[in-house]
Design an enzyme around this catalytic site. Structure first.
Site, PDB file in Angstrom:
ATOM      1  N   HIS A 214       0.822  -1.170   0.657  1.00  0.00           N
ATOM      2  CA  HIS A 214      -0.093  -0.015  -0.227  1.00  0.00           C
ATOM      3  C   HIS A 214       0.568   1.565   0.179  1.00  0.00           C
ATOM      4  CE1 HIS A 214      -4.171   1.734   0.990  1.00  0.00           C
ATOM      5  NE2 HIS A 214      -3.542   2.678   1.120  1.00  0.00           N
ATOM      6  N   ALA A 215       0.711   2.212  -1.057  1.00  0.00           N
ATOM      7  CA  ALA A 215       1.868   3.342  -1.138  1.00  0.00           C
ATOM      8  C   ALA A 215       1.698   4.133   0.352  1.00  0.00           C
ATOM      9  CB  ALA A 215       1.139   4.095  -2.381  1.00  0.00           C
ATOM     10  N   HIS A 244       0.627  11.646  -5.685  1.00  0.00           N
ATOM     11  CA  HIS A 244      -0.170  11.815  -4.160  1.00  0.00           C
ATOM     12  C   HIS A 244       0.901  11.708  -4.150  1.00  0.00           C
ATOM     13  CE1 HIS A 244      -3.392  11.767  -1.207  1.00  0.00           C
ATOM     14  NE2 HIS A 244      -2.406  10.246  -0.525  1.00  0.00           N
ATOM     15  N   GLU A 245       1.561  10.776  -3.789  1.00  0.00           N
ATOM     16  CA  GLU A 245       2.389  10.519  -2.393  1.00  0.00           C
ATOM     17  C   GLU A 245       3.568  11.660  -2.692  1.00  0.00           C
ATOM     18  OE1 GLU A 245       0.299   7.586  -1.502  1.00  0.00           O
ATOM     19  OE2 GLU A 245       2.275   8.455  -0.247  1.00  0.00           O
ATOM     20  N   HIS A 248       2.905  14.781  -0.786  1.00  0.00           N
ATOM     21  CA  HIS A 248       2.937  14.258   0.529  1.00  0.00           C
ATOM     22  C   HIS A 248       4.972  15.046   1.049  1.00  0.00           C
ATOM     23  CE1 HIS A 248      -0.217  12.675   2.333  1.00  0.00           C
ATOM     24  NE2 HIS A 248      -0.209  11.536   1.943  1.00  0.00           N
ATOM     25  N   GLU A 272      -3.752  15.254   2.302  1.00  0.00           N
ATOM     26  CA  GLU A 272      -3.852  14.487   1.209  1.00  0.00           C
ATOM     27  C   GLU A 272      -4.199  15.202  -0.175  1.00  0.00           C
ATOM     28  OE1 GLU A 272      -3.096  11.345   3.796  1.00  0.00           O
ATOM     29  OE2 GLU A 272      -3.803  11.583   1.764  1.00  0.00           O
TER      30      GLU A 272
END
Ligand code: D0W
Ligand code: ZN
Length: 494
Positions: A214-215, A244-245, A248, A272
């Site tokens: 899970h990333a 998305h990552e 972060h 997020e």
């Protein structure tokens, strides 16, 4: 529970002796591609048995222990502990109000998709007025329906825009996806990924050991070590996930000079929303043409509706799913939902809010909630519900700063905004990200958007042409809007 989830394997539908199918990439790929209701039902039932039912006893124990920890931290229960992160007294009321704002749009989309699925699978599989069977929506949790886009989009004769195919034809690699994402952030005058990021990250599934696929994005809080771990596959979904990552990581980088206590998102939803906001630009037809993933001419009306539909079955349908997951867990932590009611209450919420039903009858031997990573891994989920609302507020503000969006100007529409290379937009985003959690989130929200509250107006403005089209289309076909009670049994009589 987390290791059970990461190592769960199931048997193939076509070959009962092949029992080494893992969620990523095997089951995910099969679920995305299969159009055989029987195979989809098999995958759904087997995964929910292996990752869900098997976690029920551990989950029951975890609820007790986590509530004890909440009390030791001066909270009534875990629900109050989780909600304290948002620092507003009426957080749950705000979630409910946002859902009331979006629900009409969701119900129109739900009714349209139900018809297209009924056209495909027949009315013995998909009813006229009932909930949609959850295993037919292309995703194990029916949380985004992007995998059924190819045979449900409004104008099928318009050129198919298959980004995944284009990526594979152009020999994309995981590294190339990361370098493109890094380049987008740098084009906004944001911070480049540091040397250690490229050295220490794991961007492909290792062959020599099992990892949690899970990333995830990690801040080592030393100001220079930041990492992503993900089992990248070359497809559009992982192209989005990479942004998305990286969002972060960019937030970690922007607030790395803050005292440790403030090295966090303004609230969990902010963290997020960063990557997804960038991905809204990346997924615009304009940007996809810029990077050569889409060829051909500019938009016409029908292509634009297809594009909004593609975005809507990703972003709009996610909201009731995310809302359900934590409404369910708030009830569990408060003791309103006892272990003997877990599965009944879970499906009551999913039917009421999402209008989906399980493919087969369920009992309290099952525990379908834990078949979702975040429930097995003790990760709060309202953060994503918040993110899918505020990312449109962020996107609209950034697009205006980039000169890409002008209200009421039909040549500068929100759906075709791409903030790529806009230093003005990037600087405004950086100023908000640098705050970390040092200011109340309404201050951070105001700094970027001028608004001090979460509001659905950004999302509703983005999707307005789709909403209008869906209302007209459902009227034309006489579609029933909403859903009648499910005929599937999932609450053994109290
Ligand atoms: C140390 C640590 O835990 N770090 C945190 C980050 C932090 O808190 O700093 C972290 O890495 N969390 C992992 C989690 C992974 C993903 C996820 O779980 N997504 C949700 C919902 C969703 C779905 C579609 C979408 O476009 C956006 C979100 C799901 O898949 O259901 C997987 C795919 C995307 C994001 C994440 O990155 O949020
Ligand atoms: Zn995230």
């Amino acid at each position: 529970m987390e290791s059970n989830y990461a190592t769960s394997k199931i048997c193939s539908f076509k070959n009962a002796t092949k029992c080494d199918l893992a969620l990523e990439p095997d089951i995910t790929e099969l679920f995305a591609k299969s159009q055989d209701p029987e195979e989809l039902r098999h995958l759904w039932v087997e995964w929910h048995r292996a990752a869900g039912a098997r976690a029920r006893d551990n989950f029951t124990q975890y609820v007790q222990l986590d509530n004890e920890a909440a009390k030791l931290n001066d909270f009534k229960d875990v629900a109050e502990w989780w909600q304290a992160e948002y620092e507003v007294a009426d957080f749950e009321a705000q979630l409910a109000r946002l859902w009331e704002d979006v629900k009409p749009l969701y119900q129109q989309l739900h009714a349209y998709v139900r018809r297209r699925l009924r056209d495909k699978y027949g009315d013995q599989v998909v009813s006229q007025k009932g909930p949609i069977p959850a295993h037919l929506l292309g995703n194990m949790w029916a949380q985004t329906w992007n995998n059924i886009e190819s045979f449900t989009r409004p104008y099928p004769d318009k050129k198919e825009v298959d980004i995944t195919q284009a990526m594979q034809e152009q020999n994309y690699t995981a590294l190339k996806m990361f370098q493109m994402s890094d380049e987008f952030f740098r084009s906004l005058n944001l911070t480049a990924m540091p040397e250690k990021f490229w050295k220490n990250s794991i961007i492909e599934k290792p062959t020599d050991r099992e990892i949690v696929c899970h990333a995830s994005a990690w801040d080592f809080y030393d100001g220079e070590d930041f990492r992503i771990k993900q089992c990248t596959t070359i497809d559009y979904e992982y192209f989005q996930t990479t942004h998305h990552e990286m969002g972060h990581i960019q937030y970690f980088l922007q607030y790395r000079h803050q005292p440790v206590i403030f090295r966090d998102g303004a609230n969990p939803g902010f963290h997020e929303a960063v990557g997804d906001t960038i991905a809204l630009s990346v997924s615009s037809p304009k940007h996809l043409r810029r990077v050569g993933l889409v060829s051909g001419d500019a938009e016409d009306e029908q292509t634009e509706i297809n594009q909004l539909y593609k975005m809507g079955i990703d972003k709009i349908v996610f909201l009731p799913f995310a809302y359900t997951l934590d409404l369910f867990r708030y009830g569990v932590f408060r003791g309103e939902t006892r272990p003997e009611d877990y599965n009944c209450h879970y499906w009551q919420l999913r039917e009421a809010l999402q209008g989906v039903e399980p493919p087969v009858n369920r009992t309290e031997e099952d525990f379908d909630a834990a078949a979702k990573y975040h429930v097995s891994a003790d990760v709060e989920y309202a953060r994503y519900y918040v993110s899918f609302i505020i990312q449109f507020q962020f996107h609209r503000a950034l697009c205006q700063l980039a000169g890409e969006y002008v209200p009421e100007d039909l040549t500068k529409k929100l759906v075709d905004c791409d903030i790529y290379q806009s230093v003005a937009a990037g600087n405004a985003l950086a100023n908000m990200l640098k705050m970390g959690s040092s200011r109340p989130w309404p201050d951070a929200m105001e700094a970027l958007t001028g608004q001090r509250a979460m509001r659905a107006d950004g999302l509703l403005e983005y999707f307005r042409p789709l909403h209008d089209w869906l209302r007209a289309e459902n009227q034309r076909t006489g579609e029933h809007i909403g859903w009648e009670p499910s005929k599937i049994q999932y609450c053994t009589s109290e």
